[in-house]
Design an enzyme around this catalytic site. Sequence first.
Site, PDB file in Angstrom:
ATOM      1  CB  CYS A   7      -3.680   0.870  -0.784  1.00 26.91           C
ATOM      2  SG  CYS A   7      -4.280  -0.772  -1.217  1.00 26.91           S
ATOM      3  NE  ARG A  13      -2.307   0.516   2.714  1.00 23.81           N
ATOM      4  CZ  ARG A  13      -1.228   1.200   2.372  1.00 23.81           C
ATOM      5  NH1 ARG A  13      -0.865   2.243   3.092  1.00 23.81           N
ATOM      6  NH2 ARG A  13      -0.518   0.858   1.324  1.00 23.81           N
ATOM      7  CG  ASP A 119       0.553  -2.307   3.348  1.00 25.47           C
ATOM      8  OD1 ASP A 119      -0.327  -3.142   3.667  1.00 25.47           O
ATOM      9  OD2 ASP A 119       1.156  -2.342   2.266  1.00 25.47           O
TER      10      ASP A 119
END
Length: 149
Positions: A7, A13, A119
Amino acid sequence: MKILMVCLGNICRSPLAEGILRNKISNMKITIDSAGTAGYHIGSKPDIRAIDIAKKNNIDISNLRARKFELSDFTNFDKIYVMDKNNFNDIIDLAENKEEASKVFLITDVLDSDSFVPDPYYGDINDFEKVFNLLEKICQKIANKIASR
């Protein structure tokens, strides 16, 4: 098999994806790691909200530390799953050949979806829970695919 989750900052994440997949395939000899495309948080623990939502689901990611994606990751990993199109483009841009680029996948493609993993960093715990639930579905499919080999 070696799998890398990627990420942006490697504190939300990708550590969640790493922890979830590790939990699902704990009985298999698979290496799972995570990294970020940016080096904002190198050496930091995952975001406390990511740690909390994982813990709520009996997964401990508190020992993970953020790191930045390195060119050697193309050699060290068989599959590189990225969370969104920006991450995908950033990693593809680093690939030096077609073989390296062929290892990079948008993680939501596992669900045959053209979406992405949002996100949750600027959101609240509910955003982290939504991300966890999405990654849980995705990681279950990845684990099933690995187990069927």
